[in-house]
Design a protein around this motif. Sequence first.
Motif, PDB file in Angstrom:
ATOM      1  N   ARG A  31      39.372  32.076 156.837  1.00 30.47           N
ATOM      2  CA  ARG A  31      39.340  32.804 155.561  1.00 30.47           C
ATOM      3  C   ARG A  31      38.052  32.467 154.817  1.00 30.47           C
ATOM      4  O   ARG A  31      37.609  31.317 154.793  1.00 30.47           O
ATOM      5  CB  ARG A  31      40.546  32.446 154.705  1.00 30.47           C
ATOM      6  N   ARG A 116      39.397  33.320 145.574  1.00 33.59           N
ATOM      7  CA  ARG A 116      40.402  33.622 146.593  1.00 33.59           C
ATOM      8  C   ARG A 116      39.838  33.319 147.971  1.00 33.59           C
ATOM      9  O   ARG A 116      38.635  33.396 148.194  1.00 33.59           O
ATOM     10  CB  ARG A 116      40.795  35.107 146.557  1.00 33.59           C
ATOM     11  N   TRP A 117      40.744  33.016 148.889  1.00 33.76           N
ATOM     12  CA  TRP A 117      40.402  32.893 150.296  1.00 33.76           C
ATOM     13  C   TRP A 117      40.880  34.177 150.964  1.00 33.76           C
ATOM     14  O   TRP A 117      42.064  34.504 150.882  1.00 33.76           O
ATOM     15  CB  TRP A 117      41.100  31.681 150.918  1.00 33.76           C
ATOM     16  N   ILE A 118      39.973  34.925 151.583  1.00 29.01           N
ATOM     17  CA  ILE A 118      40.337  36.232 152.128  1.00 29.01           C
ATOM     18  C   ILE A 118      40.073  36.317 153.636  1.00 29.01           C
ATOM     19  O   ILE A 118      39.207  35.629 154.167  1.00 29.01           O
ATOM     20  CB  ILE A 118      39.570  37.369 151.428  1.00 29.01           C
ATOM     21  N   SER A 119      40.815  37.197 154.283  1.00 22.13           N
ATOM     22  CA  SER A 119      40.565  37.501 155.696  1.00 22.13           C
ATOM     23  C   SER A 119      39.572  38.645 155.829  1.00 22.13           C
ATOM     24  O   SER A 119      39.020  38.877 156.900  1.00 22.13           O
ATOM     25  CB  SER A 119      41.870  37.901 156.383  1.00 22.13           C
ATOM     26  N   ARG A 121      40.549  41.707 155.312  1.00 25.58           N
ATOM     27  CA  ARG A 121      41.373  42.870 155.656  1.00 25.58           C
ATOM     28  C   ARG A 121      42.377  43.208 154.545  1.00 25.58           C
ATOM     29  O   ARG A 121      43.199  44.091 154.711  1.00 25.58           O
ATOM     30  CB  ARG A 121      42.123  42.603 156.948  1.00 25.58           C
ATOM     31  N   GLU A 122      42.297  42.503 153.422  1.00 26.99           N
ATOM     32  CA  GLU A 122      43.218  42.725 152.318  1.00 26.99           C
ATOM     33  C   GLU A 122      42.970  44.084 151.677  1.00 26.99           C
ATOM     34  O   GLU A 122      41.831  44.550 151.614  1.00 26.99           O
ATOM     35  CB  GLU A 122      43.044  41.643 151.230  1.00 26.99           C
ATOM     36  N   SER A 123      44.056  44.669 151.191  1.00 21.73           N
ATOM     37  CA  SER A 123      43.891  45.863 150.374  1.00 21.73           C
ATOM     38  C   SER A 123      44.049  45.422 148.920  1.00 21.73           C
ATOM     39  O   SER A 123      44.620  44.377 148.632  1.00 21.73           O
ATOM     40  CB  SER A 123      44.933  46.921 150.739  1.00 21.73           C
ATOM     41  N   GLY A 124      43.521  46.199 148.013  1.00 21.34           N
ATOM     42  CA  GLY A 124      43.678  45.870 146.603  1.00 21.34           C
ATOM     43  C   GLY A 124      42.725  44.821 146.087  1.00 21.34           C
ATOM     44  O   GLY A 124      42.924  44.291 144.996  1.00 21.34           O
ATOM     45  N   ILE A 125      41.682  44.482 146.837  1.00 24.53           N
ATOM     46  CA  ILE A 125      40.656  43.556 146.348  1.00 24.53           C
ATOM     47  C   ILE A 125      39.311  44.250 146.515  1.00 24.53           C
ATOM     48  O   ILE A 125      39.010  44.790 147.576  1.00 24.53           O
ATOM     49  CB  ILE A 125      40.692  42.189 147.061  1.00 24.53           C
ATOM     50  N   ARG A 126      38.557  44.289 145.433  1.00 21.04           N
ATOM     51  CA  ARG A 126      37.244  44.940 145.460  1.00 21.04           C
ATOM     52  C   ARG A 126      36.179  43.894 145.761  1.00 21.04           C
ATOM     53  O   ARG A 126      35.983  42.958 144.978  1.00 21.04           O
ATOM     54  CB  ARG A 126      36.978  45.621 144.120  1.00 21.04           C
ATOM     55  N   THR A 132      31.120  43.276 152.063  1.00 22.35           N
ATOM     56  CA  THR A 132      31.738  44.215 153.010  1.00 22.35           C
ATOM     57  C   THR A 132      30.762  44.727 154.047  1.00 22.35           C
ATOM     58  O   THR A 132      31.103  44.847 155.220  1.00 22.35           O
ATOM     59  CB  THR A 132      32.370  45.418 152.278  1.00 22.35           C
TER      60      THR A 132
END
Length: 147
Positions: A31, A116-119, A121-126, A132
């Motif tokens: 992440r 945040r720690w993201i993959s 592939r999340e939806s709802g995060i800009r 990207t």
Amino acid sequence: MTQERGVTVAPDSGEGESLAVVAAAIVQEGRLLVVSKRAAPDVFYLPGGKPDADEGPLEALTRELDEELGVEPRQPRLLARVDSVAVLEGVPMRLTLFEARIDRPPRPAAELADMRWISGRESGIRLAPAVTDHVLPLLRRAGSMAP
């Protein structure tokens, strides 16, 4: 983009001065750490910022990570230099990107609103365009994040 000794480099657009920014790609357990600023809490970026006039990229990164997250970069290595658009300012940006580990759990401070720690592939995060369009694909190709 071209590869130069393992570093992905975007071609210079030749369109005047770009905003110089340094940032860290910090990946733990697949992440990526992203942060948002109080000025635009709905947009997430990589931690980092603009170098002061007398700072080199690594010095600026170390200062910014300390101010924003209370951490120190460990084993930073230059990952890429990419051209993108600074989403807040709406101007061309030259991003010097380091991949790094950090010395302790991060805590948002200074001008940060959230982290945040993201993959990726999340939806709802800009996410900022540089994340990207450049950072996530680069980290996936490098095997740091799942394809």
